[in-house]
Design a protein around this motif. Sequence first.
Motif, PDB file in Angstrom:
ATOM      1  N   LYS A  10      -5.089  -4.766 -11.614  1.00  0.00           N
ATOM      2  CA  LYS A  10      -4.275  -3.751 -10.932  1.00  0.00           C
ATOM      3  C   LYS A  10      -2.975  -3.453 -11.695  1.00  0.00           C
ATOM      4  N   CYS A  11      -2.568  -4.391 -12.529  1.00  0.00           N
ATOM      5  CA  CYS A  11      -1.269  -4.274 -13.216  1.00  0.00           C
ATOM      6  C   CYS A  11      -1.231  -3.070 -14.154  1.00  0.00           C
ATOM      7  N   ARG A  12      -0.161  -2.275 -14.058  1.00  0.00           N
ATOM      8  CA  ARG A  12      -0.003  -1.107 -14.936  1.00  0.00           C
ATOM      9  C   ARG A  12       1.105  -1.336 -15.970  1.00  0.00           C
ATOM     10  N   MET A  13       1.547  -2.580 -16.084  1.00  0.00           N
ATOM     11  CA  MET A  13       2.541  -2.981 -17.090  1.00  0.00           C
ATOM     12  C   MET A  13       3.849  -2.189 -17.008  1.00  0.00           C
ATOM     13  N   SER A  14       4.295  -1.973 -15.784  1.00  0.00           N
ATOM     14  CA  SER A  14       5.578  -1.283 -15.596  1.00  0.00           C
ATOM     15  C   SER A  14       6.743  -2.241 -15.843  1.00  0.00           C
ATOM     16  N   TYR A  15       6.477  -3.530 -15.750  1.00  0.00           N
ATOM     17  CA  TYR A  15       7.453  -4.609 -15.921  1.00  0.00           C
ATOM     18  C   TYR A  15       8.549  -4.602 -14.860  1.00  0.00           C
ATOM     19  N   ALA A  16       8.282  -3.913 -13.753  1.00  0.00           N
ATOM     20  CA  ALA A  16       9.266  -3.927 -12.658  1.00  0.00           C
ATOM     21  C   ALA A  16       9.457  -5.362 -12.169  1.00  0.00           C
ATOM     22  N   CYS A  17       8.367  -6.128 -12.130  1.00  0.00           N
ATOM     23  CA  CYS A  17       8.430  -7.525 -11.664  1.00  0.00           C
ATOM     24  C   CYS A  17       9.278  -8.359 -12.633  1.00  0.00           C
ATOM     25  N   VAL A  18       9.130  -8.063 -13.925  1.00  0.00           N
ATOM     26  CA  VAL A  18       9.888  -8.824 -14.935  1.00  0.00           C
ATOM     27  C   VAL A  18      11.381  -8.548 -14.745  1.00  0.00           C
ATOM     28  N   PHE A  34       0.673  -8.033 -20.854  1.00  0.00           N
ATOM     29  CA  PHE A  34       0.733  -8.313 -19.415  1.00  0.00           C
ATOM     30  C   PHE A  34       1.863  -9.290 -19.089  1.00  0.00           C
ATOM     31  N   PRO A  35       2.466  -9.106 -17.898  1.00  0.00           N
ATOM     32  CA  PRO A  35       3.491 -10.073 -17.499  1.00  0.00           C
ATOM     33  C   PRO A  35       2.849 -11.404 -17.108  1.00  0.00           C
ATOM     34  N   ARG A  36       3.490 -12.490 -17.471  1.00  0.00           N
ATOM     35  CA  ARG A  36       2.962 -13.830 -17.150  1.00  0.00           C
ATOM     36  C   ARG A  36       4.013 -14.599 -16.350  1.00  0.00           C
ATOM     37  N   VAL A  51       8.431  -5.521  -5.271  1.00  0.00           N
ATOM     38  CA  VAL A  51       8.733  -4.435  -6.211  1.00  0.00           C
ATOM     39  C   VAL A  51       7.481  -3.829  -6.844  1.00  0.00           C
ATOM     40  N   CYS A  52       6.368  -4.538  -6.822  1.00  0.00           N
ATOM     41  CA  CYS A  52       5.171  -4.043  -7.509  1.00  0.00           C
ATOM     42  C   CYS A  52       4.466  -2.987  -6.663  1.00  0.00           C
ATOM     43  N   ASN A  53       4.550  -1.742  -7.087  1.00  0.00           N
ATOM     44  CA  ASN A  53       3.932  -0.683  -6.278  1.00  0.00           C
ATOM     45  C   ASN A  53       2.426  -0.559  -6.509  1.00  0.00           C
ATOM     46  N   ALA A  56      -0.158  -5.494  -7.389  1.00  0.00           N
ATOM     47  CA  ALA A  56      -0.806  -6.421  -8.328  1.00  0.00           C
ATOM     48  C   ALA A  56      -0.293  -7.845  -8.151  1.00  0.00           C
ATOM     49  N   VAL A  57       0.911  -7.967  -7.579  1.00  0.00           N
ATOM     50  CA  VAL A  57       1.466  -9.310  -7.385  1.00  0.00           C
ATOM     51  C   VAL A  57       1.214  -9.746  -5.942  1.00  0.00           C
ATOM     52  N   SER A  58       0.734 -10.945  -5.807  1.00  0.00           N
ATOM     53  CA  SER A  58       0.490 -11.452  -4.455  1.00  0.00           C
ATOM     54  C   SER A  58       0.895 -12.926  -4.399  1.00  0.00           C
TER      55      SER A  58
HETATM   56  S1  SF4 Z   1       5.374  -4.769 -11.226  1.00  0.00           S
HETATM   57 FE1  SF4 Z   1       3.193  -4.880 -10.864  1.00  0.00          FE
HETATM   58  S2  SF4 Z   1       2.324  -3.269 -12.151  1.00  0.00           S
HETATM   59 FE2  SF4 Z   1       4.405  -3.627 -12.870  1.00  0.00          FE
HETATM   60  S3  SF4 Z   1       4.149  -5.147 -14.513  1.00  0.00           S
HETATM   61 FE3  SF4 Z   1       4.565  -6.292 -12.639  1.00  0.00          FE
HETATM   62  S4  SF4 Z   1       2.542  -6.780 -11.855  1.00  0.00           S
HETATM   63 FE4  SF4 Z   1       2.261  -5.170 -13.343  1.00  0.00          FE
END
Ligand code: SF4
Length: 621
Positions: A10-18, A34-36, A51-53, A56-58
């Motif tokens: 599901k991750c779109r690599m927006s890095y909002a989570c980072v 991918f964020p780890r 923050v993950c729209n 993808a994060v649970s």
């Molecule tokens: S916020 Fe969600 S979609 Fe964006 S990088 Fe993190 S896990 Fe991926």
Amino acid sequence: MGIIEIDYSKCRMSYACVRICPVKAIGVNAEDDFPRIAEDRCIGCGSCILVCNQSAVSHRSDIDKVKMLLGGEQTIVAMLAPEIAAEFGDVTDYRKFVTMIKKLGFHDVCEVSFGVDLVAARYADLFTHFRGKYYISSNCPSVVAFVEKFHPKLVPNLAPFVNPMTAMAKVIRQRYGAQISLVYIGPSVNAMLEAARARDDERTDAVLTFAELRRLFEEYNITESTLEYSGFDPPFGYKGALYPIPQGYLQAGNITEDLLTNRIITTEGRENLIELLRVLDEQMEEVNHHFNVFYREGCAPAEGMTRDISRIVRRAWVVDYTAKRMSQMDWGQWKKDMEEFSGLDLSRTFNADDRRLPAPPESRIREVLKVLGKKEEDDGSSCGNCGYASCRDFAVAVAQGLAKTEMCLTFSLKNRQEYIKTLRQTNEKLAKTQEALKESEKKARLEQQHASEAMETTAAMLQKLPSGVVIVDDKLRIMQSNRRFIEILGREAGEISEVIQGLKGADLKTLIPYPFYNLFSYVLEKDDDVVNRDVHYEERILNVSVFTIRRNKVVGAVVRDMFMPEVRKEEVIRRVSEAINENLELVQKIAFLLGEGASRTEKTLNSIIEFHQNEKKGRTE
Ligand code: SF4
Ligand code: SF4
């Protein structure tokens, strides 16, 4: 085992989570887009989930464990966090809400707000009787983990008490027996951190979020309208129900925030917490205050709650609910309960678990700053979009392998602009090349047209020649021949040419005898032209000249049938001319010797030539 997971499908690599992670427990290294999550650094704050729209994060879920417990023989008690009032505004009466939970299979339902009352009373003593040390409240598991992992110097300043959930677990086990199973139902997954460190009578067996509780209601088809009232099981909470409001916690302990006497500061929210811990780390002695601290802003939705209700509304629900509960309170009973558990051991110790990464070498930081196009010293151009406080902090994270340069917006934009520029230049070049290509295509087409016209003309001319002409390749296959050549070869060749125009592709070896085609082989091999060679062919004499067209690849031949009258005459003329030329010297010598006789011989020969030439001219006319 970590409590946060990322679904990479599901991750779109927006890095909002980072960017949002307050402790940079989520990183992106150079080899991987991918964020780890570094589990050992995670403080379970749940910001990345919110923050993950892409959802993808649970978080890890205990829901199956809870179902298993509910299906077993053991007594299961639910402990409800005070935040229920901020979440279940849609349930018109809390007594129905309790019945709904019991309907799931819980034997008893208790309020953690009593645990809040108990712990708040300990804080009242700690905060109001100064013993020479200032404290940071330790109720929020994310705050505790933040201090232990990233500000270990402040560990001794964490208030030495268990949090309300653990306090309530101890209360319930004391009252309901040590063997019961306890399920905490609350707004945040950070309760899992607290549950993981609790032992013996402090134990919480499973944690459910409010969102998961709603899912269970749906799954078991439990609705308020079909149920009767019941109520919470004792001991009942009092002002502890105000816990979702940060100042409400102090109110629960009757602690006043008097600026001059109590020296207590309430801090709520991620940014304020980060700032507070940074300042305390450096200037604890100068600050000299107790801190009532929460990771989240009061009543702000947590990752285990519904998202679309305003904080203001939630706050109002909390106040209404608490007021209603207080209006129905049995004061005497509450006091007795507080008395009963006043001696309960709520003490707790904390351990530094330093997860700070070693600082990278200064040279590496400078190198990254250079790549980013930033000055070594912060020049005020830091935009904060990367989630780091400054460009330098970001460069440190890159050097530590927690971040990628592409996360810097200005760097990415610059790169993109350069990329667009290069792309534009490439496009322009491409357009020019295409234009040139079109032009040369046009020329080639024209040349091809001319060539084919020339070919047609040549082929037509070839057909008109009185001599036979044949062109063969290095395998002695006929590439081109004219009508006269076919006629010379005879009837059989004529029949073949009716099927294969110009005998194209036919094997010369099958059409003419060895001595004849051997001349072709010779020229092909030796690249040495054969001129005017007479060859016997079917009772006739053919005069053949074979010459190279493409060295060792293509040869051509002119064939004349010497029995044709006009050829014969021409040949006689040619050969007599040759004889004249060859013998001229000799004739001159003889003439010298014989005088007039030699001159007459030349005259005679010249008159023969003239006669034949005139005859030919007359025929042509
Ligand atoms: S916020 Fe969600 S979609 Fe964006 S990088 Fe993190 S896990 Fe991926
Ligand atoms: S839960 Fe909090 S600390 Fe853990 S990875 Fe997510 S944002 Fe970072």
